[in-house]
Every structure is written in structure tokens, then in C-alpha cells.
Design a protein around this motif. Sequence first.
Motif, PDB file in Angstrom:
ATOM      1  N   PHE A 157       0.841  -1.187   0.000  1.00  0.00           N
ATOM      2  CA  PHE A 157       0.000   0.000   0.000  1.00  0.00           C
ATOM      3  C   PHE A 157       0.880   1.243   0.000  1.00  0.00           C
ATOM      4  O   PHE A 157       2.054   1.208   0.392  1.00  0.00           O
ATOM      5  CB  PHE A 157      -0.954   0.011   1.205  1.00  0.00           C
ATOM      6  N   ASP A 158       0.284   2.321  -0.463  1.00  0.00           N
ATOM      7  CA  ASP A 158       0.956   3.621  -0.473  1.00  0.00           C
ATOM      8  C   ASP A 158       0.458   4.437   0.706  1.00  0.00           C
ATOM      9  O   ASP A 158      -0.733   4.497   0.970  1.00  0.00           O
ATOM     10  CB  ASP A 158       0.652   4.363  -1.782  1.00  0.00           C
ATOM     11  N   ASP A 159       1.363   5.083   1.393  1.00  0.00           N
ATOM     12  CA  ASP A 159       1.003   5.983   2.486  1.00  0.00           C
ATOM     13  C   ASP A 159       1.671   7.327   2.224  1.00  0.00           C
ATOM     14  O   ASP A 159       2.894   7.456   2.325  1.00  0.00           O
ATOM     15  CB  ASP A 159       1.453   5.417   3.837  1.00  0.00           C
ATOM     16  N   PRO A 160       0.870   8.354   1.889  1.00  0.00           N
ATOM     17  CA  PRO A 160       1.474   9.656   1.558  1.00  0.00           C
ATOM     18  C   PRO A 160       1.820  10.505   2.769  1.00  0.00           C
ATOM     19  O   PRO A 160       2.393  11.588   2.614  1.00  0.00           O
ATOM     20  CB  PRO A 160       0.371  10.324   0.728  1.00  0.00           C
ATOM     21  N   ALA A 161       1.460  10.041   3.969  1.00  0.00           N
ATOM     22  CA  ALA A 161       1.644  10.914   5.138  1.00  0.00           C
ATOM     23  C   ALA A 161       2.187  10.120   6.315  1.00  0.00           C
ATOM     24  O   ALA A 161       1.536  10.048   7.348  1.00  0.00           O
ATOM     25  CB  ALA A 161       0.313  11.583   5.494  1.00  0.00           C
ATOM     26  N   PRO A 169       4.374   9.949   9.456  1.00  0.00           N
ATOM     27  CA  PRO A 169       5.032  10.947  10.323  1.00  0.00           C
ATOM     28  C   PRO A 169       6.545  10.727  10.363  1.00  0.00           C
ATOM     29  O   PRO A 169       7.015   9.613  10.578  1.00  0.00           O
ATOM     30  CB  PRO A 169       4.398  10.703  11.689  1.00  0.00           C
ATOM     31  N   TRP A 187       8.287   9.153  13.662  1.00  0.00           N
ATOM     32  CA  TRP A 187       8.109   7.764  14.068  1.00  0.00           C
ATOM     33  C   TRP A 187       9.407   7.002  13.898  1.00  0.00           C
ATOM     34  O   TRP A 187      10.198   7.274  12.993  1.00  0.00           O
ATOM     35  CB  TRP A 187       7.026   7.095  13.215  1.00  0.00           C
ATOM     36  N   LEU A 241       6.814   2.075  12.925  1.00  0.00           N
ATOM     37  CA  LEU A 241       6.205   1.959  11.600  1.00  0.00           C
ATOM     38  C   LEU A 241       6.039   0.499  11.206  1.00  0.00           C
ATOM     39  O   LEU A 241       5.000   0.101  10.662  1.00  0.00           O
ATOM     40  CB  LEU A 241       7.059   2.702  10.572  1.00  0.00           C
ATOM     41  N   ARG A 248       3.132  -1.152  12.991  1.00  0.00           N
ATOM     42  CA  ARG A 248       1.821  -0.743  12.473  1.00  0.00           C
ATOM     43  C   ARG A 248       1.572  -1.280  11.068  1.00  0.00           C
ATOM     44  O   ARG A 248       0.435  -1.549  10.680  1.00  0.00           O
ATOM     45  CB  ARG A 248       1.726   0.774  12.449  1.00  0.00           C
ATOM     46  N   ALA A 249       2.642  -1.436  10.300  1.00  0.00           N
ATOM     47  CA  ALA A 249       2.465  -1.831   8.901  1.00  0.00           C
ATOM     48  C   ALA A 249       2.218  -3.329   8.744  1.00  0.00           C
ATOM     49  O   ALA A 249       1.523  -3.748   7.811  1.00  0.00           O
ATOM     50  CB  ALA A 249       3.688  -1.419   8.078  1.00  0.00           C
ATOM     51  N   LYS A 298      -1.341  -4.452   8.420  1.00  0.00           N
ATOM     52  CA  LYS A 298      -1.915  -3.937   7.181  1.00  0.00           C
ATOM     53  C   LYS A 298      -1.488  -4.774   5.979  1.00  0.00           C
ATOM     54  O   LYS A 298      -2.175  -4.801   4.953  1.00  0.00           O
ATOM     55  CB  LYS A 298      -1.459  -2.485   6.959  1.00  0.00           C
TER      56      LYS A 298
END
Lengths: 88, 256
Positions: free
Chosen positions: A14-18, A20, A23, A28, A31-32, A35
Motif C-alpha cells: 500500500f501507499d502511504d502519503p503521510a 510521520p 516515528w 512503523l 503498524r504496517a 496492514k
Amino acid sequence: MALRIERQDGAYGFDDPAVPGDWTIEALTTRAAPKLRYPMTDVSTGKPLRYSMLHDGVELPRDQTVGAAFPERQARVHVVHEYANARG
Amino acid sequence: MSDLDAARAALRAAGYTCETGEGGTLVFAGSTGSGCIDDPLPGFVRVAHDVSAVADDPVKLARISACMAGSARITLRHRTPFAEQTCTPAELTGVVRRLAWVPAAIPTHDIAVEDVAVGVFDVALGALSGPVFLRLATGHTDTVNRARATYVLVANALLRAGKGGWIEGPGLAVVGADAERTGLRAELYQMGQALAVLGDERRARSYLELCGMKAVTQPGVAAPTAAASQPQEDRDEWRKQCGVANRASGRRVRIR
């Protein structure tokens, strides 16, 4: 921070444009992994499974921040199983 | 004297008719129209004034919401648009009169607009230096726009860090630089995720049917049937809630 986060086998990503920048890589990755449809616990032992994040095939230090790890502000990373998961 | 009792006394002194509605709310009606009042916080009352005569297009209502002064906003309750604001009982009469005069023409906005990227885990929120409209998505097809605008109006009743609106796309208007960032990030993230889901045409049409709103019929596409007719039970329920207000004001509440 714009990241493309994928499984090692490329089956899902997946793409995440935001993301932080403050972190850590550890936060990261934690959390990833869900997903990416990775299991979070070992079915046989019940122990938590650990994952690492690779960029261009190189494992990123867990305590490094996302902003420091990717100065170009965008990257493609892979989340892979830790070798520790293979132990009993 | 409770806040609602103080509100009742203030409105009666200003010539409004007041009755106790469902859930302990206060239903009022007068020369400016009808609405309801509740007390979400000690010392404050939240007034919602019926503005269904202004417009029936959720995108237009969301545009008006973004340009309203202060924390005043347009919300959607039971498919009826309300102009809503929280105030003290002492300020109530003036607020009711101001909310009643929501302009039908969309005013020009003088607020800065900033596009916010919503990620999978968080939102990219920069420093806030003053009133700003944080836009979460850009314009899309008519059905998607109506669904997103409807969601923004419904969410307006719950948003605390800012108010929802529409300036060339849905977003959150933050009225001050001292907005609490943790709550603002959470609300932006939740709104962004929901607006991303509604970016799909099929989901947007289903959401509009769920809200009882009419989807835009594209040429060659069959219009949805569920949203076309309004259940008689909903109309009766709303009339029961505002029965006194409607009789007092002589107005018919229009529901789509």
C-alpha cells in the motif's frame, strides 16, 4: 513522508502519503505488518512475531526515525520476517 | 435554574414558543422559524435552527457551512438541515436570530485553504498560524460530491476541533491557531478515511440511499429506488418531535 510499503513476496502493498517523520522504524513496522496481512502471533507457540523493514535490501535500524532514514522524503520499503521467528 | 430553563426563559421573553421535546431537549418556534436546543456542556446550550428553506443541495449547504462566522455550522439531522452553534444561555437570543438568516447565496470565503494528505496511519498536518480550511479531498463526480458533502454535514454535529465544510472539496475549517492538535489530528484522520471510502461511486450511491438522500442520476444509469420515496414512519416521527413547533409557526418541515 510518502512511502510504498510492501510484503517481501510482493503479494500485497500500500501507499502511504503521510507517514510521520518522527516515528521510529520499529513503530512503523509494527503498524504496517497487520496492514500487509502478516500474522502478529505464532499460531503454535502464541509468541509475538517480529518483523523488519528493508530499504533497497538493507535492514533499517529499528531506533532510527523515518525522517532520518529517508532524507529524499519518499521511498519503497519491504517488511519481512525476522530470523528470530524461525526459532522454536 | 438549569441551562435549558434559562434558555426557555430567554426565548419566551423574545417571543418564541418553547416546549420540551424528546430526550429532554427544548423545541422552539417563532417568527424566525423553528429548531431545538440541548445542553451538551454545563453552562452552554447548543441551538439548532431549521434552515431547510435555504437549500436542499448538500454541497451548497457544506459550502455555506465553511463560510459561517465562528463555530456556527450547518448540520444534517433526520435529513433536515440545521444551522447550529453552541453558546451561553445569555447569548441565545442573538445567536438564534443570526442562525435564522443563513444566506441562500454562497458567500465568498476569506479563509486560507490548505490541502492535507491523509495517510494510512496518520495525517500530514503542518503548523497552524490562524483560521484555515484543511481540505481533505478534491472535487469528484456529482454522486461522490453529494455523498461526501452529506457525510460532512452529518459529522458536523460531532466535530469539536473544527467544523466541516466545502471549498472546492470537503474538509475541516479550523477557526483558531490554538486548536488542540491531538483532537484535530484524530478528527482529520477519521474524516479523511471516511471521505476516501466515499470516493467510490458505488459506495457513495449506497451511502446516499442510507441517508435517504437522492443520488444524482447520470444519463443511461438507473436511479436508485430506495432514496426516492420517504418512509411515512420517518415523516410521522419528525412531525411528532416538532409537532408543537410546527403548529405554532404554521410552517411545514420539508424532508427529502
